[in-house]
Design a protein around this motif. Structure first.
Motif, short mmCIF file in Angstrom:
data_model
loop_
_atom_site.label_atom_id
_atom_site.label_comp_id
_atom_site.label_asym_id
_atom_site.label_seq_id
_atom_site.Cartn_x
_atom_site.Cartn_y
_atom_site.Cartn_z
N VAL A 258 0.82 -1.22 0.00
CA VAL A 258 0.00 0.00 0.00
C VAL A 258 0.85 1.27 0.00
N LYS A 259 2.15 1.12 0.24
CA LYS A 259 3.02 2.29 0.28
C LYS A 259 4.47 1.82 0.24
N THR A 260 5.33 2.63 -0.37
CA THR A 260 6.76 2.39 -0.28
C THR A 260 7.46 3.66 0.18
N GLU A 261 8.56 3.50 0.85
CA GLU A 261 9.39 4.63 1.27
C GLU A 261 10.84 4.25 1.04
N GLN A 262 11.50 4.96 0.14
CA GLN A 262 12.88 4.62 -0.19
C GLN A 262 13.83 5.12 0.90
N LEU A 263 14.87 4.36 1.14
CA LEU A 263 15.82 4.64 2.20
C LEU A 263 17.10 5.20 1.60
N TYR A 264 17.48 6.38 2.05
CA TYR A 264 18.67 7.04 1.50
C TYR A 264 19.68 7.32 2.59
N THR A 265 20.94 7.35 2.18
CA THR A 265 21.99 7.92 3.02
C THR A 265 22.45 9.21 2.37
N PHE A 266 22.94 10.15 3.19
CA PHE A 266 23.45 11.42 2.71
C PHE A 266 24.88 11.56 3.22
N ASP A 267 25.81 11.49 2.28
CA ASP A 267 27.23 11.43 2.64
C ASP A 267 27.49 10.33 3.66
N GLY A 268 26.82 9.21 3.46
CA GLY A 268 27.04 8.05 4.30
C GLY A 268 26.24 8.01 5.58
N GLU A 269 25.52 9.09 5.91
CA GLU A 269 24.71 9.11 7.12
C GLU A 269 23.27 8.76 6.79
N ARG A 270 22.65 7.96 7.65
CA ARG A 270 21.27 7.53 7.41
C ARG A 270 20.32 8.72 7.34
N GLY A 271 19.44 8.67 6.37
CA GLY A 271 18.36 9.64 6.29
C GLY A 271 17.04 9.01 6.65
N TYR A 272 17.04 8.01 7.47
CA TYR A 272 15.83 7.30 7.88
C TYR A 272 16.05 6.73 9.27
N ALA A 273 14.94 6.48 9.96
CA ALA A 273 15.02 5.94 11.33
C ALA A 273 15.40 4.47 11.28
N SER A 274 16.28 4.10 12.17
CA SER A 274 16.68 2.69 12.23
C SER A 274 15.63 1.89 12.99
N ILE A 275 15.66 0.59 12.76
CA ILE A 275 14.81 -0.33 13.50
C ILE A 275 15.66 -0.93 14.63
N PRO A 276 15.15 -1.00 15.85
CA PRO A 276 15.94 -1.57 16.95
C PRO A 276 16.53 -2.93 16.57
N THR A 277 17.80 -3.10 16.91
CA THR A 277 18.61 -4.31 16.65
C THR A 277 18.99 -4.43 15.19
N GLU A 278 18.61 -3.40 14.37
CA GLU A 278 18.97 -3.46 12.95
C GLU A 278 20.48 -3.21 12.78
#
Length: 498
Positions: free
Chosen positions: A478-498
């Motif tokens: 029903v939805k997608t959200e692409q995951l990006y890094t910016f200069d190697g830093e995450r631009g999205y919230a991590s999942i615990p234990t990920e």
């Protein structure tokens, strides 16, 4: 502390020699009554304005205009660039959008400015000496109204925070403080939970603060900040915060200062401005000559400063303060121990008119000057490398029993031949696969995180192949959200234990 009237014009003009065009709207509920009272006072004070009236609000909504304003009304707003608006009623349900939100965003009114002052001992307040200003970002956050129902059980609202808007509102708050002789600016966020959105707001606030070494700054989590605001508002001078918190906190601050009915609001943009009372349309007392026009009058005082008539603003404000001191009060603030006379809307307006030329004897008199607009230094991002490293796919899956392990195995089987692999599944943000807890309540919306098992960049073709595999297996995304890094830093919230 000198009082400052907000002005978004490029300079600080002297008294305007000719009438300034102003668009007015009488609104709904008590709106027509308090607008009539406000205009009566402005006229008696010699305000040089040329009102152009438009119709907005409930009647327009019910005529089938979902925006609540006729298209022709925008012509007046764009021409005058000044809007004095009485409260309106937004019909509940039916897809109607708040006209306040529409006007603020359509006209670029990025800063909402709400002074909250205690008039103790003449108006009952537990906080003598309270005198603060809330500067609220006015265009973003959850107020963009981007909402979706995705499944039978789950709806979402997108919270949007941008760096340019954060920079603009932070700088406005510091400039406002400096021009008004205030020495402290406080930022409220919830960045311990919303680390990216509210985290950006706080980070930009602290970056901007470096340009104002003469001003003390602090950053507070909004929940403890709200507790301090309710308990000891005297500790604050200027507060700046995202849209939702600003809306809530400004009503709290207005009420604890004495009454929401005494507070006006300015909505300032680089080209236009709107002035309004903080309170709503109160249809239950409409037409009964009970409403307090003070909130709209306070907004009109800010408007007078904006259009270059600070002396008239000062005249009106001091007459209003003297009326409050003399105990001439409407029912919302009437107190037998403090008030001398309980009056209606019309009588209150006449009392203010009768005191034009007088100053308060106990409360600090108003001494206004016009404040020019703060400089805006738009941020230009560098050449950060944005890399696609994965995708979150949201599935609608309601098979009973809702066992995340069953779903997880089905997803792994469906996508086993693609270049992306399932890393984890969450439900309402809680990790449920692998290694979830059976006590977790699961709805019918599931977030599945996919990445390359060996790491590295992901292509759009990888994402399309993944979605095709899910579709062929009968799994409903029903939805997608692409995951990006910016200069190697995450631009999205991590999942615990990920």
């Amino acid at each position: 502390m000198e009082r400052t009237l907000t002005n978004s014009s490029p300079s600080s003009p002297s008294e305007t020699p000719s009438p300034a065009p102003v668009t007015i709207a009488r609104g709904d509920g008590i709106g027509p009554e308090i607008m009539a009272a406000t205009l009566q006072i402005l006229d008696a004070a010699g305000a040089r304005i040329a009102p152009e009236e438009i119709e907005i609000g409930e009647k327009v909504y019910l005529r089938g205009v979902p925006a609540g304003v006729e298209p022709s009304a925008w012509d007046s707003l764009r021409r005058t660039r000044v809007f004095l608006k009485a409260p309106i009623t937004t019909p509940r349900g039916g897809g109607y959008k708040s006209l306040n939100v529409t006007t603020r965003t359509a006209l670029g009114l990025f800063a909402n400015v709400r002074p909250c002052v205690s008039y103790h001992p003449f108006v009952n307040s537990g906080h003598p000496g309270m005198n603060l200003v809330i500067v609220r970002e006015n265009e973003e956050d959850v107020y963009t109204g981007i909402e979706h129902r995705q499944t039978d059980e789950v709806v979402q609202c997108l919270k949007l925070i941008s760096r340019p808007a954060c920079e603009r509102i932070a700088r406005y708050a510091f400039e406002h403080a400096r021009r008004a002789g205030r020495t402290k600016v406080t930022c409220f966020t919830k960045d311990n939970i919303m680390k990216l959105t509210d985290g950006l707001f706080r980070r930009v606030f602290e970056e901007t603060a470096k340009d104002y070494p003469d001003i003390e700054t602090e950053s507070l989590i909004v929940d403890i900040g709200a507790a301090f605001l309710a308990d000891t508002p005297q500790r604050f001078q200027v507060l700046v915060m995202p849209n939702l918190y600003g809306d809530i906190m400004s009503d709290i601050a207005a009420q604890i200062s004495g009454s929401v009915g005494l507070c006006g609001s300015a909505n300032i943009g680089s080209q236009c401005a709107m002035f309004e009372a903080v309170h709503g349309s109160a249809p239950d007392i409409a037409g009964k000559d009970l409403a307090n026009p003070s909130g709209l009058l306070q907004a009109a005082v800010m408007m007078l400063g904006h259009i270059g008539q600070p002396q008239t603003a000062q005249l009106v404000q001091n007459a209003w303060l003297r009326t409050i001191e003399d105990g001439i009060h409407t029912g919302d603030i009437f107190d037998p121990e403090r008030s001398q006379s309980k009056v209606g809307t019309e009588a209150f307006a006449l009392a203010v008119c009768a005191r034009l030329g007088l100053e308060p004897r106990h409360l600090p008199p108003a001494h206004y000057h016009v404040a020019g607009s703060p400089p805006v230094h738009p941020h230009r991002l560098g050449t950060e490398r944005r890399a696609l490293v994965g995708v979150d796919v949201f599935l609608c899956w309601s098979a009973e029993p809702r066992d995340p392990n069953v779903l997880g195995r089905a997803v792994e089987a469906a996508t086993g031949t693609t270049t992306l692999r399932l890393r984890a599944i969450t439900n309402r943000g809680v990790k449920v696969f692998p290694g979830g807890l059976p006590e977790t309540l699961c709805t019918d919306q599931w977030r599945c995180r996919f990445v390359r098992p060996e790491g590295g960049d992901v292509t759009h073709d990888d994402v399309l192949a993944l979605l095709a595999a899910l579709r062929h297996s009968g799994l409903d995304f029903v939805k997608t959200e692409q995951l990006y890094t910016f200069d190697g830093e995450r631009g999205y919230a991590s999942i615990p234990t990920e």
